[in-house]
Design a protein around this motif. Structure first.
Motif, PDB file in Angstrom:
ATOM      1  N   ASN A   1      10.213  18.097 -13.095  1.00  0.00           N
ATOM      2  CA  ASN A   1       9.915  16.665 -12.993  1.00  0.00           C
ATOM      3  C   ASN A   1       8.575  16.443 -12.292  1.00  0.00           C
ATOM      4  N   ASP A   2       7.547  17.143 -12.729  1.00  0.00           N
ATOM      5  CA  ASP A   2       6.255  17.112 -12.041  1.00  0.00           C
ATOM      6  C   ASP A   2       5.578  15.748 -12.054  1.00  0.00           C
ATOM      7  N   ALA A   3       5.760  14.980 -13.116  1.00  0.00           N
ATOM      8  CA  ALA A   3       5.100  13.676 -13.184  1.00  0.00           C
ATOM      9  C   ALA A   3       5.599  12.748 -12.082  1.00  0.00           C
ATOM     10  N   ILE A   4       6.911  12.716 -11.892  1.00  0.00           N
ATOM     11  CA  ILE A   4       7.474  11.862 -10.850  1.00  0.00           C
ATOM     12  C   ILE A   4       7.167  12.435  -9.470  1.00  0.00           C
ATOM     13  N   VAL A   5       7.200  13.755  -9.332  1.00  0.00           N
ATOM     14  CA  VAL A   5       6.842  14.383  -8.061  1.00  0.00           C
ATOM     15  C   VAL A   5       5.430  13.978  -7.660  1.00  0.00           C
ATOM     16  N   ALA A   6       4.498  14.032  -8.607  1.00  0.00           N
ATOM     17  CA  ALA A   6       3.118  13.641  -8.323  1.00  0.00           C
ATOM     18  C   ALA A   6       3.035  12.169  -7.929  1.00  0.00           C
ATOM     19  N   ASP A   7       3.823  11.336  -8.596  1.00  0.00           N
ATOM     20  CA  ASP A   7       3.791   9.910  -8.286  1.00  0.00           C
ATOM     21  C   ASP A   7       4.326   9.649  -6.876  1.00  0.00           C
ATOM     22  N   ILE A   8       5.356  10.363  -6.491  1.00  0.00           N
ATOM     23  CA  ILE A   8       5.902  10.246  -5.137  1.00  0.00           C
ATOM     24  C   ILE A   8       4.856  10.692  -4.116  1.00  0.00           C
ATOM     25  N   MET A   9       4.211  11.813  -4.389  1.00  0.00           N
ATOM     26  CA  MET A   9       3.174  12.325  -3.491  1.00  0.00           C
ATOM     27  C   MET A   9       2.046  11.316  -3.322  1.00  0.00           C
ATOM     28  N   LYS A  10       1.624  10.711  -4.416  1.00  0.00           N
ATOM     29  CA  LYS A  10       0.518   9.758  -4.348  1.00  0.00           C
ATOM     30  C   LYS A  10       0.934   8.493  -3.592  1.00  0.00           C
ATOM     31  N   TYR A  11       2.128   8.050  -3.833  1.00  0.00           N
ATOM     32  CA  TYR A  11       2.615   6.833  -3.180  1.00  0.00           C
ATOM     33  C   TYR A  11       2.628   6.983  -1.661  1.00  0.00           C
ATOM     34  N   PHE A  12       3.109   8.127  -1.189  1.00  0.00           N
ATOM     35  CA  PHE A  12       3.276   8.323   0.243  1.00  0.00           C
ATOM     36  C   PHE A  12       2.076   8.952   0.939  1.00  0.00           C
ATOM     37  N   THR A  13       1.225   9.681   0.240  1.00  0.00           N
ATOM     38  CA  THR A  13       0.173  10.439   0.923  1.00  0.00           C
ATOM     39  C   THR A  13      -1.239  10.139   0.444  1.00  0.00           C
ATOM     40  N   VAL A  14      -1.392   9.284  -0.573  1.00  0.00           N
ATOM     41  CA  VAL A  14      -2.718   9.028  -1.139  1.00  0.00           C
ATOM     42  C   VAL A  14      -3.077   7.545  -1.130  1.00  0.00           C
ATOM     43  N   ASP A  15      -2.174   6.700  -1.576  1.00  0.00           N
ATOM     44  CA  ASP A  15      -2.491   5.290  -1.781  1.00  0.00           C
ATOM     45  C   ASP A  15      -2.776   4.571  -0.461  1.00  0.00           C
ATOM     46  N   THR A  16      -3.969   4.048  -0.321  1.00  0.00           N
ATOM     47  CA  THR A  16      -4.407   3.423   0.925  1.00  0.00           C
ATOM     48  C   THR A  16      -3.578   2.202   1.290  1.00  0.00           C
ATOM     49  N   LYS A  17      -3.285   1.360   0.327  1.00  0.00           N
ATOM     50  CA  LYS A  17      -2.555   0.123   0.613  1.00  0.00           C
ATOM     51  C   LYS A  17      -1.117   0.396   1.030  1.00  0.00           C
ATOM     52  N   SER A  18      -0.441   1.275   0.311  1.00  0.00           N
ATOM     53  CA  SER A  18       0.957   1.550   0.655  1.00  0.00           C
ATOM     54  C   SER A  18       1.057   2.231   2.008  1.00  0.00           C
ATOM     55  N   MET A  19       0.106   3.109   2.316  1.00  0.00           N
ATOM     56  CA  MET A  19       0.146   3.826   3.588  1.00  0.00           C
ATOM     57  C   MET A  19      -0.188   2.905   4.758  1.00  0.00           C
ATOM     58  N   GLU A  20      -1.109   1.989   4.555  1.00  0.00           N
ATOM     59  CA  GLU A  20      -1.417   1.021   5.609  1.00  0.00           C
ATOM     60  C   GLU A  20      -0.211   0.123   5.882  1.00  0.00           C
ATOM     61  N   ALA A  21       0.425  -0.321   4.812  1.00  0.00           N
ATOM     62  CA  ALA A  21       1.595  -1.186   4.969  1.00  0.00           C
ATOM     63  C   ALA A  21       2.715  -0.444   5.689  1.00  0.00           C
ATOM     64  N   TYR A  22       2.891   0.825   5.359  1.00  0.00           N
ATOM     65  CA  TYR A  22       3.927   1.621   6.022  1.00  0.00           C
ATOM     66  C   TYR A  22       3.639   1.779   7.517  1.00  0.00           C
ATOM     67  N   SER A  23       2.395   2.058   7.857  1.00  0.00           N
ATOM     68  CA  SER A  23       2.035   2.224   9.262  1.00  0.00           C
ATOM     69  C   SER A  23       2.280   0.937  10.044  1.00  0.00           C
ATOM     70  N   ARG A  24       1.921  -0.176   9.471  1.00  0.00           N
ATOM     71  CA  ARG A  24       2.126  -1.453  10.154  1.00  0.00           C
ATOM     72  C   ARG A  24       3.622  -1.753  10.330  1.00  0.00           C
ATOM     73  N   ALA A  25       4.409  -1.382   9.343  1.00  0.00           N
ATOM     74  CA  ALA A  25       5.843  -1.681   9.387  1.00  0.00           C
ATOM     75  C   ALA A  25       6.604  -0.766  10.326  1.00  0.00           C
ATOM     76  N   THR A  26       6.164   0.484  10.468  1.00  0.00           N
ATOM     77  CA  THR A  26       6.949   1.485  11.203  1.00  0.00           C
ATOM     78  C   THR A  26       6.281   1.997  12.473  1.00  0.00           C
ATOM     79  N   GLN A  27       5.002   1.707  12.686  1.00  0.00           N
ATOM     80  CA  GLN A  27       4.217   2.190  13.823  1.00  0.00           C
ATOM     81  C   GLN A  27       3.891   3.679  13.717  1.00  0.00           C
TER      82      GLN A  27
END
Length: 490
Positions: A376-402
């Motif tokens: 399931n490499d396509a979804i694995v890559a998408d998960i990796m990008k969501y949590f470790t690459v995407d600037t907006k999602s990572m900023e939102a996560y940091s603000r929400a969780t500290q």
């Protein structure tokens, strides 16, 4: 891997229409965050059927589906974890923004880290990976810094580029987080959503009693180097008539010393005890003898209670996850009193603050690795990008969780926006972490770090307690070390 590749090619050629339909179904909108979790039982498996995303528009594709023509050949995602932190992140954040295609299911196989259960179970599954049924094949597993090289330098992990992660994707990540997951051939085998610089976190109310101020800059002046830190420990005891200790237990300062060693644990199969490790031993013995700690061990009940509303510990050395996950959780935890539960409500929320402490360090971190043989490499890559690459999602996560995310652009956006943490009394600890993160250097890590770090702490406990000599404790350490790693010598 070649066999798997051939199977994938045959599958795609014979099922082109299905593949196109799958890509359309993979349409996922937006980006977001990531979160935390708790301990779990032995080999716990949770199978979940993903709900269909009714808002998906025909023709849309995920970032993973676009990447390097990576395709999935199965509809069941399997991820190995040691606690529920990443499971919570996946379900609370990823699935909210990126619901899996209709018909997909997923398993989180959970085994606790204690007594090496997680690695043992993971190793067993990896050995069976080639012959496992498609729905049982591991697609992704998590690894920690202390033993990352064990898996990075093996055939169990894939080059992240092979699943669709590009150099451009990695540009905002801290270099050390890439170093730790890079194999001996220079191939990156894992990505992390967090960087883990460390700080010293202390009780504001106690600081006012002891130092006359709770201001982080002023408290830092009292703790700016190890000599000052040791002197402060004496002051804490004297000003509180022995009711408060500087630290909680034996290992509280360990990572600050161990992650500043001048050489790796092992050289030419010989165990090397760095001078910084002996400094930790000497300091901890002094702290124990003088009553500057409470003789607790990391993660035990008394250590945890010291962080709650009735705690009498001045401070703790903590990296990023330690604040947003452990300390916050323990500060708000329900405690047991006289056989019954006592709800503590908000506890001491807001009575904590952070300063740099006597020395910069890092502690821990979690990496996502794509499992060799996964389908399931396509979804694995998408998960990796969501949590470790995407600037907006990572900023939102940091603000929400500290938490402190592994994305310099996200961090820059936060630190330039008057960010503050209510839990830390309105302090901007992200800026402090940012300063410390730039100093992290992993040139002295080794594949033996977990076993030897744990071994030295275990062996020295009798010495700290006055039950053995230092020499006898070292003999015990070498026995522990060579039993776990027979190829090593004293």
């Amino acid at each position: 891997l070649l066999v798997n590749t051939k199977i994938q090619i045959q599958f795609l050629l014979k099922n082109l229409k299905k593949t196109i339909a799958l890509l359309s179904a993979l349409a996922m909108a937006g980006t977001m965050l990531a979160g935390c979790g708790t301990k779990g039982g032995d080999d716990t498996k949770t199978t979940t059927t993903a709900a269909k995303d009714e808002t998906t528009k025909a023709g849309e594709t995920t970032t993973a589906a676009k990447a390097a023509e990576v395709k999935d050949t199965n509809k069941h995602l399997v991820i190995y974890i040691w606690n529920e932190e990443f499971k919570g992140m996946f379900e609370k954040y990823y699935l909210k923004d990126h619901p899996l295609p209709d018909g997909y299911t997923y398993d989180f196989v959970l085994n606790p880290s204690k007594d090496n259960v997680y690695q043992n179970k993971l190793d067993e599954a990896i050995q069976k990976q080639a012959d496992a049924a498609d729905d049982d094949k591991i697609d992704m597993f998590l690894i920690e810094a202390d033993y990352a090289l064990k898996y990075v330098n093996s055939d169990a992990t894939k080059d992240v580029k092979s699943v669709g992660i590009t150099d451009d994707d990695l540009k905002n990540q801290y270099e050390y987080t890439k170093q730790i997951a890079t194999d001996s051939n220079g191939v990156l085998k894992g990505v992390s959503w967090q960087a883990t610089p460390g700080l010293f976190v202390y009780r504001r109310s106690i600081a006012k009693t002891v130092f006359g101020t709770d201001d982080p800059a002023k408290v830092q002046e009292q703790l700016a180097d190890w000599d000052k830190f040791d002197a402060a420990a004496k002051t804490v005891k004297e000003k509180t008539s022995g009711k408060v200790t500087m630290l909680s237990g034996y290992a509280d300062s360990y990572r600050t010393f161990s992650n500043n060693v001048s050489k790796p644990w092992v050289a030419d199969n010989k165990i090397v005890v760095d001078g910084n490790i002996t400094k930790w031993i000497d300091q901890t013995k002094t702290f124990t003898d003088n009553g500057y700690n409470q003789k607790t061990s990391l993660w035990d009940d008394n250590w945890t209670k010291g962080q709650g509303p009735n705690g009498n510990v001045f401070g703790y050395f903590y990296s990023t996850w330690g604040i947003n996950f452990t300390l916050l959780g323990n500060s708000l935890a329900t405690q047991v009193k006289d056989g019954g539960k006592e709800e503590v409500g908000n506890g001491i929320y807001g009575d904590w603050a952070a300063c740099e402490g006597p020395q910069s360090y890092y502690w821990g971190g979690t990496w996502l690795a794509a499992a060799a043989g996964g389908n399931n490499d396509a979804i694995v890559a998408d998960i990796m990008k969501y949590f470790t690459v995407d600037t907006k999602s990572m900023e939102a996560y940091s603000r929400a969780t500290q938490d402190y995310v592994n994305n310099k652009e996200s961090i820059k956006n936060i630190t330039s926006s008057n960010y503050s943490s209510a839990f830390l009394g309105g302090q901007d600890h992200i800026s402090l972490f940012a300063k410390s993160a730039e100093k992290i250097n992993l040139k002295n890590i080794s594949a033996y770090d977990q076993g030897l770090n744990e071994g030295i702490q275990t062996a020295m406990s009798d010495y700290f307690n006055g039950k053995s000599t230092k020499e006898a404790a070292f003999d015990n350490f070498y026995t522990i070390a060579t039993t776990k790693y027979p190829e090593l010598k004293k």
